[in-house]
Design an enzyme around this catalytic site. Structure first.
Site, PDB file in Angstrom:
ATOM      1  N   LYS A 129      59.090  35.562  53.507  1.00 44.33           N
ATOM      2  CA  LYS A 129      58.809  34.819  54.742  1.00 44.33           C
ATOM      3  C   LYS A 129      59.507  33.456  54.804  1.00 44.33           C
ATOM      4  CE  LYS A 129      55.196  37.156  57.004  1.00 44.33           C
ATOM      5  NZ  LYS A 129      54.579  38.013  55.984  1.00 44.33           N
ATOM      6  N   SER A 189      58.203  42.852  48.810  1.00 42.97           N
ATOM      7  CA  SER A 189      58.272  41.758  49.784  1.00 42.97           C
ATOM      8  C   SER A 189      57.634  40.453  49.337  1.00 42.97           C
ATOM      9  CB  SER A 189      57.658  42.211  51.103  1.00 42.97           C
ATOM     10  OG  SER A 189      56.368  42.746  50.887  1.00 42.97           O
TER      11      SER A 189
HETATM   12  C1  LIG Z   1      54.191  39.249  56.092  1.00 36.68           C
HETATM   13  C2  LIG Z   1      54.381  40.168  54.954  1.00 36.68           C
HETATM   14  C3  LIG Z   1      54.735  41.530  55.141  1.00 36.68           C
HETATM   15  C4  LIG Z   1      54.877  42.137  56.504  1.00 36.68           C
HETATM   16  O1  LIG Z   1      55.907  41.537  57.241  1.00 36.68           O
HETATM   17  P1  LIG Z   1      55.987  41.722  58.817  1.00 36.68           P
HETATM   18  O2  LIG Z   1      57.224  41.026  59.222  1.00 36.68           O
HETATM   19  O3  LIG Z   1      54.744  41.118  59.407  1.00 36.68           O
HETATM   20  O4  LIG Z   1      56.014  43.195  59.071  1.00 36.68           O
HETATM   21  C5  LIG Z   1      54.957  42.304  54.024  1.00 36.68           C
HETATM   22  N1  LIG Z   1      54.816  41.816  52.782  1.00 36.68           N
HETATM   23  C6  LIG Z   1      54.476  40.527  52.554  1.00 36.68           C
HETATM   24  C7  LIG Z   1      54.352  40.062  51.149  1.00 36.68           C
HETATM   25  C8  LIG Z   1      54.246  39.658  53.632  1.00 36.68           C
HETATM   26  O5  LIG Z   1      53.901  38.390  53.399  1.00 36.68           O
END
Ligand SMILES: *Cc1c(COP(=O)(O)O)cnc(C)c1O
Length: 315
Positions: free
Chosen positions: A52, A302
């Site tokens: 993010k 992510s």
């Molecule tokens: C926000 C987030 C997601 C999902 O991302 P989106 O753009 O809302 O689909 C996935 N994994 C993590 C660790 C996140 O912080």
């Protein structure tokens, strides 16, 4: 205001030397288990511990001088809050974060630690959008939402851009909450590699995007009780729904048990600390929900901001 591949390339230039170029990890054990060649893009090693930061910095670095002076406002209890807090600190932009009263204390502390002002609200009395709008009006701040914004999508796409420039793959798997990461991933992967499949993964308990993808109508879920807190978003946004429909090849769901099993495997076998939402894409592969024998698979891990006090019962 849509998003093109060129926007992701430009975002990558803005992020150069600011965001971490996160590593790709491989595992012979995972390859043997899945019959595929798997490449993990480790965004748990990104600044603030999740991808993010990419979208937040890309958005804030395009503020006009006037916007910079007045500041940014966002609403989030999770990684987007910390990402805006840090990106704004680096760019010297005042930032106000609206968070629910019951947000995990560690996340509150982290957000305040990056010097952001935090305003708490009562979920049962106010909606965060109305509160955010009135505060933004009052202070003349710019609202940067967590996913449904072209600069956010373009920034998030830079993770897959790095992955696909470093490694030719046949398919890329990404988790999906509000769809910012998945949209950017699909645009980036196809922009770099052309013929590549992109598949989104959601918790079965929060399957709104999968249903939206299947039916072509925007579906939603209400307060889904999934362990993957980054995917508890009620629905895709207007922009991300359009991008997911146009550029994503398929969507699948995984159960809570599959998420936990995938996450614990990454912790124990690969020494990669990922949070539940960060393990979604791998969970689809690890569980066999998705199979790609003989293919090269990019997997987006992510984020790594696991709330251990909430997860300790798993051990
Ligand atoms: C926000 C987030 C997601 C999902 O991302 P989106 O753009 O809302 O689909 C996935 N994994 C993590 C660790 C996140 O912080």
């Amino acid at each position: 205001m849509s998003v093109q591949f060129a926007d992701i390339e430009q975002a990558a230039l803005r992020l150069r030397g600011v965001a971490n170029a996160t590593p790709l990890h491989t595992s012979r054990t995972v390859n043997a288990l899945t019959g595929a060649s798997v490449f993990f893009k480790c965004e748990n090693f990104q600044r603030v511990g999740a991808f993010k930061f990419r979208g937040a910095y890309n958005a804030l670095s395009q503020f006009t001088p006037e916007q910079r002076k007045r500041g940014v406002l966002t609403y989030s209890s999770g990684n987007h809050a910390q990402a805006i807090a840090l990106a704004g600190q680096l760019l010297d932009i005042p930032r106000l974060i609206v968070m629910p009263q019951d947000a995990p204390p560690v996340k509150l502390a982290a957000t305040r630690g990056y010097g952001a002002e935090v305003i708490l609200y009562d979920k049962h009395k106010q909606t965060r959008e109305t509160l955010a709008e009135s505060l933004a009006q009052e202070r003349g701040m710019t609202v940067i939402p967590p996913y449904d914004h072209p600069h956010i999508v373009a920034g998030q796409g830079t993770a897959a851009l790095e992955l696909c420039r470093a490694q030719d793959v046949d398919v890329v798997l990404a988790p999906c909450g509000g769809g910012g990461l998945l949209s950017g991933t699909a645009l980036a992967a196809k922009g770099v590699l052309g013929r590549v499949r992109v598949v989104g993964v959601e918790p079965a308990l929060a399957d709104d995007a999968t249903r939206s993808f299947r039916t072509g109508r925007l579906c939603s879920v209400h307060n889904p009780d999934t362990i993957a807190d980054g995917a508890r978003t009620p629905s895709l946004g207007a922009l991300t729904f359009e991008l997911v429909r146009r550029h994503v090849d398929d969507m699948v769901t995984v159960t809570e048990k599959q998420i936990v099993d995938g996450m614990l495997f990454l912790w124990q076998r690969m020494k990669l600390v990922v949070e539940p939402t960060g393990a979604l894409a791998f969970a689809a592969l690890h569980s066999g929900v998705l199979k790609f024998p003989g293919q090269r698979v990019g997997v987006l891990l992510s984020g790594g901001n696991a709330d251990f006090s909430a997860l300790k019962h798993l051990l």
